[in-house]
Design a protein around this motif. Structure first.
Motif, PDB file in Angstrom:
ATOM      1  N   ILE A  41       0.817  -1.229   0.000  1.00 53.60           N
ATOM      2  CA  ILE A  41       0.000   0.000   0.000  1.00 53.60           C
ATOM      3  C   ILE A  41       0.842   1.267   0.000  1.00 53.60           C
ATOM      4  CG2 ILE A  41      -1.963  -1.137   1.119  1.00 53.60           C
ATOM      5  CD1 ILE A  41      -1.118   0.620   3.657  1.00 53.60           C
ATOM      6  N   THR A  42       2.157   1.127   0.161  1.00 52.48           N
ATOM      7  CA  THR A  42       3.035   2.297   0.163  1.00 52.48           C
ATOM      8  C   THR A  42       3.141   2.845  -1.257  1.00 52.48           C
ATOM      9  OG1 THR A  42       4.317   1.387   2.001  1.00 52.48           O
ATOM     10  CG2 THR A  42       5.352   3.138   0.716  1.00 52.48           C
ATOM     11  N   PRO A  43       2.738   4.090  -1.452  1.00 51.95           N
ATOM     12  CA  PRO A  43       2.826   4.674  -2.795  1.00 51.95           C
ATOM     13  C   PRO A  43       4.266   4.650  -3.330  1.00 51.95           C
ATOM     14  CG  PRO A  43       1.472   6.040  -1.373  1.00 51.95           C
ATOM     15  CD  PRO A  43       2.131   5.014  -0.496  1.00 51.95           C
ATOM     16  N   ARG A  44       4.381   4.441  -4.617  1.00 49.40           N
ATOM     17  CA  ARG A  44       5.686   4.333  -5.281  1.00 49.40           C
ATOM     18  C   ARG A  44       6.608   5.504  -4.930  1.00 49.40           C
ATOM     19  NH1 ARG A  44       7.298   1.280  -9.469  1.00 49.40           N
ATOM     20  NH2 ARG A  44       5.162   0.652  -9.916  1.00 49.40           N
ATOM     21  N   ALA A  45       6.064   6.686  -4.822  1.00 51.27           N
ATOM     22  CA  ALA A  45       6.868   7.879  -4.544  1.00 51.27           C
ATOM     23  C   ALA A  45       7.620   7.804  -3.215  1.00 51.27           C
ATOM     24  CB  ALA A  45       5.976   9.119  -4.553  1.00 51.27           C
ATOM     25  N   TYR A  46       7.183   6.935  -2.290  1.00 54.67           N
ATOM     26  CA  TYR A  46       7.792   6.870  -0.959  1.00 54.67           C
ATOM     27  C   TYR A  46       8.523   5.558  -0.700  1.00 54.67           C
ATOM     28  CZ  TYR A  46       4.422  10.593  -0.718  1.00 54.67           C
ATOM     29  OH  TYR A  46       3.698  11.717  -0.988  1.00 54.67           O
ATOM     30  N   ARG A  47       8.634   4.699  -1.671  1.00 57.42           N
ATOM     31  CA  ARG A  47       9.260   3.384  -1.473  1.00 57.42           C
ATOM     32  C   ARG A  47      10.768   3.459  -1.276  1.00 57.42           C
ATOM     33  NH1 ARG A  47       5.628  -0.058  -5.740  1.00 57.42           N
ATOM     34  NH2 ARG A  47       3.700   0.150  -4.531  1.00 57.42           N
ATOM     35  N   ARG A  48      11.382   4.561  -1.617  1.00 55.77           N
ATOM     36  CA  ARG A  48      12.833   4.720  -1.420  1.00 55.77           C
ATOM     37  C   ARG A  48      13.169   5.367  -0.082  1.00 55.77           C
ATOM     38  NH1 ARG A  48      16.003   5.637  -6.961  1.00 55.77           N
ATOM     39  NH2 ARG A  48      14.916   4.025  -8.137  1.00 55.77           N
ATOM     40  N   GLU A  49      12.155   5.687   0.676  1.00 51.47           N
ATOM     41  CA  GLU A  49      12.338   6.275   2.012  1.00 51.47           C
ATOM     42  C   GLU A  49      12.276   5.145   3.043  1.00 51.47           C
ATOM     43  OE1 GLU A  49      12.960   9.439   2.651  1.00 51.47           O
ATOM     44  OE2 GLU A  49      12.591  10.238   0.651  1.00 51.47           O
ATOM     45  N   PRO A  50      13.426   4.721   3.616  1.00 48.09           N
ATOM     46  CA  PRO A  50      13.418   3.584   4.557  1.00 48.09           C
ATOM     47  C   PRO A  50      12.483   3.777   5.743  1.00 48.09           C
ATOM     48  CG  PRO A  50      15.670   4.305   4.121  1.00 48.09           C
ATOM     49  CD  PRO A  50      14.747   5.274   3.435  1.00 48.09           C
ATOM     50  N   TRP A  51      12.368   5.015   6.221  1.00 47.48           N
ATOM     51  CA  TRP A  51      11.516   5.262   7.385  1.00 47.48           C
ATOM     52  C   TRP A  51      10.043   5.057   7.046  1.00 47.48           C
ATOM     53  CZ3 TRP A  51       8.189   9.593   7.985  1.00 47.48           C
ATOM     54  CH2 TRP A  51       8.286  10.576   6.992  1.00 47.48           C
ATOM     55  N   ILE A  52       9.706   5.102   5.764  1.00 46.57           N
ATOM     56  CA  ILE A  52       8.331   4.849   5.342  1.00 46.57           C
ATOM     57  C   ILE A  52       8.194   3.408   4.848  1.00 46.57           C
ATOM     58  CG2 ILE A  52       6.483   5.477   3.736  1.00 46.57           C
ATOM     59  CD1 ILE A  52       7.711   8.328   3.673  1.00 46.57           C
ATOM     60  N   ALA A  53       8.981   3.016   3.874  1.00 44.27           N
ATOM     61  CA  ALA A  53       8.829   1.709   3.223  1.00 44.27           C
ATOM     62  C   ALA A  53       9.126   0.534   4.151  1.00 44.27           C
ATOM     63  CB  ALA A  53       9.719   1.630   1.990  1.00 44.27           C
ATOM     64  N   ARG A  54      10.141   0.679   5.009  1.00 34.66           N
ATOM     65  CA  ARG A  54      10.520  -0.421   5.912  1.00 34.66           C
ATOM     66  C   ARG A  54      10.207  -0.117   7.374  1.00 34.66           C
ATOM     67  NH1 ARG A  54      15.593  -0.066   3.027  1.00 34.66           N
ATOM     68  NH2 ARG A  54      16.492   0.613   4.993  1.00 34.66           N
ATOM     69  N   LEU A  55       9.587   1.051   7.611  1.00 36.62           N
ATOM     70  CA  LEU A  55       9.283   1.499   8.969  1.00 36.62           C
ATOM     71  C   LEU A  55      10.548   1.537   9.822  1.00 36.62           C
ATOM     72  CD1 LEU A  55       5.950  -0.465   9.443  1.00 36.62           C
ATOM     73  CD2 LEU A  55       6.236   1.935   8.797  1.00 36.62           C
ATOM     74  N   ASP A  56      11.642   1.928   9.180  1.00 33.57           N
ATOM     75  CA  ASP A  56      12.955   1.947   9.800  1.00 33.57           C
ATOM     76  C   ASP A  56      13.345   3.383  10.136  1.00 33.57           C
ATOM     77  OD1 ASP A  56      15.386   1.220  10.763  1.00 33.57           O
ATOM     78  OD2 ASP A  56      16.262   0.708   8.826  1.00 33.57           O
ATOM     79  N   GLY A  57      12.792   3.866  11.229  1.00 39.55           N
ATOM     80  CA  GLY A  57      13.067   5.223  11.675  1.00 39.55           C
ATOM     81  C   GLY A  57      12.967   5.290  13.182  1.00 39.55           C
ATOM     82  N   VAL A  58      12.810   6.458  13.693  1.00 40.70           N
ATOM     83  CA  VAL A  58      12.683   6.668  15.134  1.00 40.70           C
ATOM     84  C   VAL A  58      11.252   6.322  15.538  1.00 40.70           C
ATOM     85  CG1 VAL A  58      12.851   8.363  16.993  1.00 40.70           C
ATOM     86  CG2 VAL A  58      14.429   8.476  15.046  1.00 40.70           C
ATOM     87  N   SER A  59      11.124   5.509  16.591  1.00 43.18           N
ATOM     88  CA  SER A  59       9.786   5.063  16.992  1.00 43.18           C
ATOM     89  C   SER A  59       9.759   4.668  18.454  1.00 43.18           C
ATOM     90  CB  SER A  59       9.360   3.869  16.140  1.00 43.18           C
ATOM     91  OG  SER A  59      10.233   2.780  16.386  1.00 43.18           O
TER      92      SER A  59
END
Length: 132
Positions: A41-59
């Motif tokens: 469901i992640t839009p193509r425009a955001y798939r290169r952002e690890p914090w969005i595509a892989r949920l790899d960010g501050v949490s």
């Protein structure tokens, strides 16, 4: 007495029997089908952002909620080193059958972008995570 003292001061999971906390980047190993649903469901425009595509960010640790009779991972992630105004919140069924998200990012120029097709209940939960 020693066991209680260690639990209190050190919060040792094996001694105390406390449940280990899970963080968003760990979904990939714990529930690969859930991460696949999120990526779908992640839009193509955001798939290169690890914090969005892989949920790899501050949490913070994931929460589990039940919605539509199914257990969901519930959480939010922000962009590393720039959390202010840069969040994605998510609800992902543990079995990978459903996923919903909400992106709000000043850095990416996105005020509110829904992922998936969240109903009113899901939208409320997603907004609550974004708005704190």
């Amino acid at each position: 007495m020693l066991k209680v003292s260690l639990c209190f001061f050190l919060a040792l999971t094996p001694l105390c029997g406390a449940r280990a906390q899970t963080y968003p980047p760990e979904i990939a190993k714990a529930a690969p089908a859930a991460l696949a649903a999120w990526r779908a469901i992640t839009p193509r425009a955001y798939r290169r952002e690890p914090w969005i595509a892989r949920l790899d960010g501050v949490s913070t640790p994931l929460e589990r909620v039940t919605m539509h009779g199914k257990p969901f991972y519930y959480g939010a992630v922000c962009i590393p080193h720039d959390c202010g105004g840069n969040f994605v919140s998510f609800l992902i069924a543990l079995d990978g059958s459903d996923a919903y998200g909400l992106l709000a990012s000043q850095t990416l120029g996105v005020r509110h972008r829904w992922f998936g097709a969240p109903d009113a209940e899901a939208r409320g939960l997603l907004q609550r995570k974004i708005n704190g």
